[in-house]
Design a protein around this motif. Structure first.
Motif, mmCIF file in Angstrom:
data_model
loop_
_atom_site.group_PDB
_atom_site.id
_atom_site.type_symbol
_atom_site.label_atom_id
_atom_site.label_comp_id
_atom_site.label_asym_id
_atom_site.label_seq_id
_atom_site.Cartn_x
_atom_site.Cartn_y
_atom_site.Cartn_z
ATOM 1 N N UNK A 76 81.316 -10.963 21.950
ATOM 2 C CA UNK A 76 81.887 -9.743 22.584
ATOM 3 C C UNK A 76 80.432 -9.036 23.205
ATOM 4 N N UNK A 77 80.327 -8.535 24.135
ATOM 5 C CA UNK A 77 79.979 -7.049 24.744
ATOM 6 C C UNK A 77 80.327 -6.245 25.544
ATOM 7 N N UNK A 78 80.194 -5.645 24.275
ATOM 8 C CA UNK A 78 80.117 -3.554 24.655
ATOM 9 C C UNK A 78 79.211 -3.577 25.242
ATOM 10 N N UNK A 79 79.949 -2.671 26.383
ATOM 11 C CA UNK A 79 79.248 -1.877 27.612
ATOM 12 C C UNK A 79 79.313 -0.507 28.374
ATOM 13 N N UNK A 80 79.031 0.210 28.038
ATOM 14 C CA UNK A 80 79.458 2.025 27.960
ATOM 15 C C UNK A 80 79.251 1.378 29.997
ATOM 16 N N UNK A 81 80.642 2.448 30.276
ATOM 17 C CA UNK A 81 80.301 2.502 31.812
ATOM 18 C C UNK A 81 80.358 3.644 32.586
ATOM 19 N N UNK A 82 79.935 3.584 33.730
ATOM 20 C CA UNK A 82 79.442 4.875 34.258
ATOM 21 C C UNK A 82 79.908 6.330 33.903
ATOM 22 N N UNK A 83 81.248 6.198 34.061
ATOM 23 C CA UNK A 83 82.053 6.853 33.902
ATOM 24 C C UNK A 83 82.415 7.515 32.502
ATOM 25 N N UNK A 84 81.611 6.816 31.277
ATOM 26 C CA UNK A 84 82.235 7.197 30.046
ATOM 27 C C UNK A 84 82.874 6.367 29.672
ATOM 28 N N UNK A 130 80.863 -7.685 41.269
ATOM 29 C CA UNK A 130 80.445 -6.773 42.335
ATOM 30 C C UNK A 130 81.035 -5.958 41.883
ATOM 31 N N UNK A 131 81.545 -5.349 41.153
ATOM 32 C CA UNK A 131 82.515 -4.259 40.416
ATOM 33 C C UNK A 131 81.996 -3.591 39.859
ATOM 34 N N UNK A 132 80.610 -4.481 39.623
ATOM 35 C CA UNK A 132 79.256 -3.022 38.765
ATOM 36 C C UNK A 132 78.636 -2.187 39.254
ATOM 37 N N UNK A 133 77.860 -0.621 38.828
ATOM 38 C CA UNK A 133 76.980 -0.780 39.279
ATOM 39 C C UNK A 133 75.745 -0.971 38.700
ATOM 40 N N UNK A 192 73.061 -3.019 31.527
ATOM 41 C CA UNK A 192 73.467 -3.194 30.271
ATOM 42 C C UNK A 192 73.801 -4.234 30.133
ATOM 43 N N UNK A 193 74.977 -4.516 30.497
ATOM 44 C CA UNK A 193 75.400 -5.911 30.683
ATOM 45 C C UNK A 193 74.511 -6.907 30.077
ATOM 46 N N UNK A 194 73.927 -6.816 30.987
ATOM 47 C CA UNK A 194 72.601 -8.079 31.005
ATOM 48 C C UNK A 194 72.145 -7.340 29.775
ATOM 49 N N UNK A 195 71.729 -6.835 29.032
ATOM 50 C CA UNK A 195 70.475 -6.375 28.111
ATOM 51 C C UNK A 195 71.731 -6.391 26.765
ATOM 52 N N UNK A 196 72.693 -6.662 27.079
ATOM 53 C CA UNK A 196 73.962 -6.799 25.611
ATOM 54 C C UNK A 196 74.120 -7.935 25.421
#
Length: 424
Positions: free
Chosen positions: A36-44, A108-111, A117-121
């Motif tokens: 599981x890879x947790x990612x903090x999105x731009x909207x928090x 395509x849905x990610x900034x 953040x996802x790649x580093x995660x």
């Protein structure tokens, strides 16, 4: 999908005698991990993505294989891809085993910040099982050199030292190899050139349709056009275009970058003028009456449902697994030759190997040297496979698997098997 992938082995063992332990070893993956890879999105918001890494076999060396970002990524798909990578590395004669990784996501849905953040995660999740002498990732579908640069940097942060050889396909200024970006397309063209030469085909008379106008498809089409082949059709996920007189590949690519769609154009600087062409579907592109159909999209594009509609004389697989085993039977019966993925798209992993060697030695090669080394390997391995197909009177795919499995079997047997230990 993995069961389909393993079906390729059945026909191979009709032609070569291998110990039953080889068959048993190659029937299962050595290691499969889901994280599981947790990612903090731009909207928090916190979102949890599912990541995979499968290390299939490391008999011939550390495992090697790309990381893809796609909504349909799953363990079965990644396992199949890692199996193909095992065979592919053996076919190319590289001192690697096979691996593959992926994340279930629509990139395509990610900034860009979310993508980083996802790649580093991903690297944080799998850092314990990768390494320059253990498992070396690379780009795949919807990942690129920038993402590989982030991943290599994250691994260096975790390990507290610079380890450029842990990831290949990086930007040149971050330790990447010259020629890596176009390597898969260039390698596929070498495989096609050798096949065309042996068949006595003239490049100027050879028509090509390319399914998949991403990085690999673009570079293949661009280089093939430059060498004199006639590219008559191109497609992306939105649809396809066709012109019997041929398409200006570079101009189509420029227009796509500007307008996010395909069209037959002639560009003068930033100004592009429309030329005559037809808009067709991806399904229609597959059934065009062309000399070579290039499959550069995703898996299972040609199946028993549409194989009988294929009119191309030759299929060149630059995607992984675009033709199912059942479709292979139909195509072979209809006289369609398939230059298989484990040969045709091996240019990427070959130049990834070159990058790994350069990173570990600290000595870097110019683009011309990389291209020459790639051409030498592709020409050698292609002709070995084409000769095997003639000798055994079998398909090119079966010949490629014979070539790769013989190398894998040799490595497995030389570590000892039942017959060896019974002689004590």
């Amino acid at each position: 999908m993995f069961e389909l992938a393993k079906q390729r082995l059945a026909s191979v063992f009709k032609y070569i005698d291998v110990d039953e332990e080889v068959i048993e070893r190659l029937s299962v993956a050595k290691r499969s991990i889901i994280a599981s890879i947790p990612v903090r999105m731009d909207n928090g918001e916190l979102k949890i993505f599912t990541g995979y890494r499968v290390q299939y076999d490391d008999t011939r060396g550390p495992t090697k294989g790309g990381i893809r970002y796609h909504p349909r990524v799953n363990l079965d798909e990644v396992t199949s891809l890692s199996f193909w990578m095992t065979v592919k590395c053996a076919v190319a004669g590289l001192p690697f085993g096979g691996a593959k990784g992926g994340v279930m996501v629509n990139p395509k849905e990610l900034s860009r910040l979310e993508l980083e953040r996802l790649s580093r995660g991903y690297i944080r999740a799998f850092a314990d099982i990768i390494g320059e002498t253990r498992d070396i990732p690379a780009p795949d579908v919807y990942t690129n050199s920038t993402i590989m640069g982030w991943m290599a940097d994250e691994y260096s942060v975790i390990s507290r030292r610079q380890v450029p050889s842990v990831i290949t396909g990086k930007p040149v200024h971050l330790g990447g190899s010259e020629g890596r970006e176009s390597a898969t397309g260039q390698g596929a063209l070498h495989a096609l050139n050798e096949y065309a030469r042996r068949q006595g085909c003239q490049k100027s008379d050879t028509t090509i349709a390319v399914q998949g106008f991403g990085n690999v498809g673009y570079h293949f089409a661009r280089l093939a056009k430059k060498e004199g082949y006639r590219i008559v059709a191109l497609s992306d996920s939105q649809g396809a275009i066709y012109s019997s007189s041929g398409l200006n590949v570079e101009d189509v690519y420029t227009y796509k970058q500007q307008e996010s769609k395909l069209a037959s154009v002639y560009c003068d600087g930033t100004v592009c003028n429309m030329l005559d062409y037809e808009t067709i579907t991806n399904e229609e592109l597959l059934t065009l009456d062309v000399d070579v159909l290039v499959l550069g999209a995703l898996e299972n594009q040609v199946s028993q449902l549409n194989a009988h509609q294929i009119k191309a004389k030759t299929i060149l697989e630059i995607a992984n697994g675009p033709v199912t085993p059942q479709a292979d039977e139909v195509l072979e019966a209809n006289g369609v030759n398939v230059i298989p993925d484990v040969l045709a798209n091996s240019g990427g992993v070959i130049v990834s190997y070159f990058e790994w060697v350069q990173n570990r030695s600290g000595l870097y090669w110019e683009k011309a040297e990389v291209k020459a080394k790639l051409q030498k390997v592709m020409q050698k391995e292609s002709n070995i496979i084409y000769d095997l197909a003639l000798r055994h009177q079998c398909s090119l795919r079966t010949a490629a698997y014979i070539h790769g499995i013989e190398r894998l079997a040799g490595a497995i047997d030389e570590r000892g098997n039942r017959k060896y230990f019974k002689k004590q």
